[in-house]
Motif scaffolding. Sequence first.
Motif, PDB file in Angstrom:
ATOM      1  N   UNK A  21       0.840  -1.186   0.000  1.00  0.00           N
ATOM      2  CA  UNK A  21       0.000   0.000   0.000  1.00  0.00           C
ATOM      3  C   UNK A  21       0.876   1.237   0.000  1.00  0.00           C
ATOM      4  N   UNK A  22       0.439   2.244  -0.735  1.00  0.00           N
ATOM      5  CA  UNK A  22       1.182   3.489  -0.785  1.00  0.00           C
ATOM      6  C   UNK A  22       1.008   4.222   0.538  1.00  0.00           C
ATOM      7  N   UNK A  23       2.119   4.608   1.131  1.00  0.00           N
ATOM      8  CA  UNK A  23       2.088   5.302   2.408  1.00  0.00           C
ATOM      9  C   UNK A  23       2.023   6.809   2.180  1.00  0.00           C
ATOM     10  N   UNK A  24       1.225   7.490   2.970  1.00  0.00           N
ATOM     11  CA  UNK A  24       1.143   8.946   2.920  1.00  0.00           C
ATOM     12  C   UNK A  24       2.289   9.480   3.757  1.00  0.00           C
ATOM     13  N   UNK A  25       3.130  10.344   3.177  1.00  0.00           N
ATOM     14  CA  UNK A  25       4.248  10.868   3.958  1.00  0.00           C
ATOM     15  C   UNK A  25       3.762  11.597   5.204  1.00  0.00           C
ATOM     16  N   UNK A  26       4.472  11.383   6.306  1.00  0.00           N
ATOM     17  CA  UNK A  26       4.112  12.056   7.556  1.00  0.00           C
ATOM     18  C   UNK A  26       4.243  13.553   7.369  1.00  0.00           C
ATOM     19  N   UNK A  27       3.335  14.272   7.953  1.00  0.00           N
ATOM     20  CA  UNK A  27       3.401  15.719   7.860  1.00  0.00           C
ATOM     21  C   UNK A  27       2.606  16.295   6.703  1.00  0.00           C
ATOM     22  N   UNK A  28       1.820  15.470   6.001  1.00  0.00           N
ATOM     23  CA  UNK A  28       0.989  15.947   4.898  1.00  0.00           C
ATOM     24  C   UNK A  28      -0.465  15.593   5.148  1.00  0.00           C
ATOM     25  N   UNK A  29      -1.350  16.435   4.635  1.00  0.00           N
ATOM     26  CA  UNK A  29      -2.785  16.178   4.681  1.00  0.00           C
ATOM     27  C   UNK A  29      -3.266  16.169   3.236  1.00  0.00           C
ATOM     28  N   UNK A  30      -4.124  15.207   2.890  1.00  0.00           N
ATOM     29  CA  UNK A  30      -4.622  15.089   1.520  1.00  0.00           C
ATOM     30  C   UNK A  30      -5.983  15.761   1.392  1.00  0.00           C
ATOM     31  N   UNK A  31      -6.172  16.471   0.278  1.00  0.00           N
ATOM     32  CA  UNK A  31      -7.426  17.172   0.014  1.00  0.00           C
ATOM     33  C   UNK A  31      -7.950  16.820  -1.371  1.00  0.00           C
ATOM     34  N   UNK A  32      -9.271  16.797  -1.506  1.00  0.00           N
ATOM     35  CA  UNK A  32      -9.937  16.709  -2.801  1.00  0.00           C
ATOM     36  C   UNK A  32     -10.379  18.124  -3.156  1.00  0.00           C
ATOM     37  N   UNK A  33     -10.106  18.523  -4.410  1.00  0.00           N
ATOM     38  CA  UNK A  33     -10.425  19.874  -4.854  1.00  0.00           C
ATOM     39  C   UNK A  33     -11.492  19.791  -5.940  1.00  0.00           C
ATOM     40  N   UNK A  34     -12.579  20.541  -5.768  1.00  0.00           N
ATOM     41  CA  UNK A  34     -13.650  20.602  -6.759  1.00  0.00           C
ATOM     42  C   UNK A  34     -13.626  22.008  -7.354  1.00  0.00           C
ATOM     43  N   UNK A  35     -13.564  22.082  -8.686  1.00  0.00           N
ATOM     44  CA  UNK A  35     -13.489  23.352  -9.380  1.00  0.00           C
ATOM     45  C   UNK A  35     -14.877  23.787  -9.833  1.00  0.00           C
ATOM     46  N   UNK A  36     -15.028  25.070 -10.155  1.00  0.00           N
ATOM     47  CA  UNK A  36     -16.322  25.623 -10.552  1.00  0.00           C
ATOM     48  C   UNK A  36     -16.863  24.988 -11.832  1.00  0.00           C
ATOM     49  N   UNK A  37     -15.971  24.489 -12.702  1.00  0.00           N
ATOM     50  CA  UNK A  37     -16.430  23.866 -13.946  1.00  0.00           C
ATOM     51  C   UNK A  37     -16.839  22.404 -13.758  1.00  0.00           C
ATOM     52  N   UNK A  38     -16.776  21.907 -12.495  1.00  0.00           N
ATOM     53  CA  UNK A  38     -17.207  20.550 -12.205  1.00  0.00           C
ATOM     54  C   UNK A  38     -16.093  19.521 -12.168  1.00  0.00           C
ATOM     55  N   UNK A  39     -14.878  19.889 -12.586  1.00  0.00           N
ATOM     56  CA  UNK A  39     -13.777  18.937 -12.535  1.00  0.00           C
ATOM     57  C   UNK A  39     -13.300  18.788 -11.095  1.00  0.00           C
ATOM     58  N   UNK A  40     -12.593  17.678 -10.849  1.00  0.00           N
ATOM     59  CA  UNK A  40     -12.124  17.389  -9.500  1.00  0.00           C
ATOM     60  C   UNK A  40     -10.721  16.814  -9.566  1.00  0.00           C
ATOM     61  N   UNK A  41      -9.873  17.194  -8.622  1.00  0.00           N
ATOM     62  CA  UNK A  41      -8.584  16.544  -8.430  1.00  0.00           C
ATOM     63  C   UNK A  41      -8.588  15.964  -7.027  1.00  0.00           C
ATOM     64  N   UNK A  42      -7.964  14.813  -6.874  1.00  0.00           N
ATOM     65  CA  UNK A  42      -7.992  14.122  -5.591  1.00  0.00           C
ATOM     66  C   UNK A  42      -6.594  13.987  -5.014  1.00  0.00           C
ATOM     67  N   UNK A  43      -6.554  13.848  -3.702  1.00  0.00           N
ATOM     68  CA  UNK A  43      -5.328  13.583  -2.964  1.00  0.00           C
ATOM     69  C   UNK A  43      -4.235  14.610  -3.195  1.00  0.00           C
ATOM     70  N   UNK A  44      -4.598  15.872  -3.158  1.00  0.00           N
ATOM     71  CA  UNK A  44      -3.611  16.949  -3.258  1.00  0.00           C
ATOM     72  C   UNK A  44      -2.939  17.100  -1.908  1.00  0.00           C
ATOM     73  N   UNK A  45      -1.604  17.028  -1.873  1.00  0.00           N
ATOM     74  CA  UNK A  45      -0.855  17.096  -0.621  1.00  0.00           C
ATOM     75  C   UNK A  45      -0.649  18.536  -0.181  1.00  0.00           C
ATOM     76  N   UNK A  46      -0.913  18.778   1.092  1.00  0.00           N
ATOM     77  CA  UNK A  46      -0.667  20.075   1.721  1.00  0.00           C
ATOM     78  C   UNK A  46       0.103  19.792   3.007  1.00  0.00           C
ATOM     79  N   UNK A  47       1.230  20.466   3.230  1.00  0.00           N
ATOM     80  CA  UNK A  47       1.979  20.234   4.470  1.00  0.00           C
ATOM     81  C   UNK A  47       1.124  20.533   5.697  1.00  0.00           C
ATOM     82  N   UNK A  48       1.175  19.643   6.672  1.00  0.00           N
ATOM     83  CA  UNK A  48       0.385  19.821   7.891  1.00  0.00           C
ATOM     84  C   UNK A  48       0.785  21.091   8.630  1.00  0.00           C
ATOM     85  N   UNK A  49       2.017  21.527   8.456  1.00  0.00           N
ATOM     86  CA  UNK A  49       2.486  22.745   9.117  1.00  0.00           C
ATOM     87  C   UNK A  49       1.736  23.973   8.608  1.00  0.00           C
ATOM     88  N   UNK A  50       1.179  23.904   7.390  1.00  0.00           N
ATOM     89  CA  UNK A  50       0.422  25.019   6.824  1.00  0.00           C
ATOM     90  C   UNK A  50      -0.978  25.134   7.432  1.00  0.00           C
TER      91      UNK A  50
END
Length: 90
Positions: free
Chosen positions: A5-34
């Motif tokens: 299984x792919x491990x999520x690096x420590x210190x990151x939070x994953x987000x799903x992003x939904x755009x106004x045109x209806x498209x979506x990107x998944x598992x965008x990494x954002x540092x937890x420190x942010x």
Amino acid sequence: MARKKQQIPAGFVLFDVIYEDGTQTSNRKVPAAELGGLDGDMPARTFIEVQDRKISEMSGMPRGRIKKIVRSRKAADSASAKPSQNRYAN
């Protein structure tokens, strides 16, 4: 052979992003420190907007405006999953 299984690096939070045109990107990494503090997940939007700007500059294709950002369920599911029980243990 089973895949690891792919491990999520420590210190990151994953987000799903939904755009106004209806498209979506998944598992965008954002540092937890942010994140955290009184703003909660709001700094994630700014961080992802900066990422999108860099991506659009490199690709030459503009990104749409962000409609909504939510924490990825995949990360929440794996964090709350119970460890598997060994069926051979007595």
